[in-house]
Design an enzyme around this catalytic site. Structure first.
Site, PDB file in Angstrom:
ATOM      1  N   GLY A  45      11.839  -2.016   4.782  1.00 36.59           N
ATOM      2  CA  GLY A  45      12.680  -0.861   4.500  1.00 36.59           C
ATOM      3  C   GLY A  45      11.814   0.375   4.379  1.00 36.59           C
ATOM      4  O   GLY A  45      10.628   0.276   4.025  1.00 36.59           O
ATOM      5  N   LEU A  99       5.603   0.425   0.272  1.00 37.29           N
ATOM      6  CA  LEU A  99       4.557   0.971   1.144  1.00 37.29           C
ATOM      7  C   LEU A  99       3.903   2.204   0.528  1.00 37.29           C
ATOM      8  O   LEU A  99       2.757   2.523   0.837  1.00 37.29           O
ATOM      9  CB  LEU A  99       5.130   1.323   2.519  1.00 37.29           C
ATOM     10  CG  LEU A  99       5.670   0.142   3.337  1.00 37.29           C
ATOM     11  CD1 LEU A  99       6.339   0.651   4.606  1.00 37.29           C
ATOM     12  CD2 LEU A  99       4.562  -0.846   3.666  1.00 37.29           C
ATOM     13  N   HIS A 140      16.231  -0.723  -3.781  1.00 39.52           N
ATOM     14  CA  HIS A 140      14.870  -0.172  -3.800  1.00 39.52           C
ATOM     15  C   HIS A 140      14.802   1.105  -2.940  1.00 39.52           C
ATOM     16  O   HIS A 140      14.297   2.142  -3.390  1.00 39.52           O
ATOM     17  CB  HIS A 140      13.881  -1.229  -3.283  1.00 39.52           C
ATOM     18  CG  HIS A 140      12.475  -0.733  -3.147  1.00 39.52           C
ATOM     19  ND1 HIS A 140      11.442  -1.208  -3.937  1.00 39.52           N
ATOM     20  CD2 HIS A 140      11.926   0.201  -2.325  1.00 39.52           C
ATOM     21  CE1 HIS A 140      10.318  -0.568  -3.596  1.00 39.52           C
ATOM     22  NE2 HIS A 140      10.595   0.287  -2.619  1.00 39.52           N
ATOM     23  N   GLU A 141      15.348   1.031  -1.727  1.00 39.43           N
ATOM     24  CA  GLU A 141      15.305   2.202  -0.826  1.00 39.43           C
ATOM     25  C   GLU A 141      16.163   3.349  -1.375  1.00 39.43           C
ATOM     26  O   GLU A 141      15.777   4.517  -1.314  1.00 39.43           O
ATOM     27  CB  GLU A 141      15.758   1.825   0.586  1.00 39.43           C
ATOM     28  CG  GLU A 141      14.917   0.760   1.272  1.00 39.43           C
ATOM     29  CD  GLU A 141      13.425   1.035   1.231  1.00 39.43           C
ATOM     30  OE1 GLU A 141      13.031   2.210   1.221  1.00 39.43           O
ATOM     31  OE2 GLU A 141      12.651   0.054   1.182  1.00 39.43           O
TER      32      GLU A 141
HETATM   33 NI    NI Z   1       9.498   1.714  -1.557  1.00 41.35          NI
END
Ligand code: NI
Length: 183
Positions: A45, A99, A140-141
């Site tokens: 994601g 990330l 989360h996104e």
């Molecule tokens: Ni993230």
């Protein structure tokens, strides 16, 4: 084009992102670039603020996890102007990474299922229920759009323990095999 991923400490990750209209400039190109960037860095994601653009857009492709989690087969979506409309009362713990926060994973407690309203890449409206890992990735996104990172949601004790690690990351002390940016 692969874009650099903005890393913890970058101010754009803390902004509340804005909704967009169908005439948003070069949206197709941005969505394509976000997919390339996500695949290149082995993510499932990626939210627009993570590539430095504060708009309410995220992409998900969880099909790489489908071998071990067959329910994720075909779970590939573009979410525009999303709104979480319902969150289940039952919470579950699951290990998350990001990330934008290199080389870290932590258990985070979140609702097990959600209902989300969103527009796809053609600005068509959808309302869908997701549960399990799919709901986890979406939440989360979605948090990225509100300037929230998963490390904000860990226990007090874990937060204390993470403090110095996060500080080092924000000073550029990390190593990842993809392009990053810290501003
Ligand atoms: Ni993230």
């Amino acid at each position: 084009m692969i874009k650099p991923v903005y890393v913890y400490g970058s101010s754009v990750l803390r902004k509340v992102a804005q909704n967009i209209e169908p005439n948003y400039p070069k949206l197709d190109e941005l969505i394509k670039d976000m997919h390339e960037t996500m695949y290149h860095s082995d993510g499932v994601g990626l939210a627009a603020p993570q590539v430095g653009i504060s708009i309410r857009l995220f992409v998900i492709d969880a099909t790489p996890l489908a071998d071990e989690n067959p329910e994720l087969e075909g779970f590939k979506r573009v979410f525009i102007n999303a709104q979480i409309a319902e969150r289940s009362k039952d919470l579950v713990l699951y290990s998350e990474g990001c990330l934008s926060i290199p080389n870290l994973r932590e258990d985070v407690e979140r609702p097990d299922s959600i209902v989300i309203k969103y527009q796809d890449e053609d600005f068509k409206f959808h309302e869908e229920r997701f549960e399990g890992i799919a709901a986890r990735i979406i939440q989360h996104e979605y948090d990225h759009l509100d300037g929230i990172l998963y490390t904000d949601r860990v226990s007090m004790i874990r937060k204390q323990m993470l403090k110095s690690k996060l500080h080092s990351i924000s000073k550029g002390k990390y190593n990842v095999p993809y392009k990053t940016k810290l501003v």
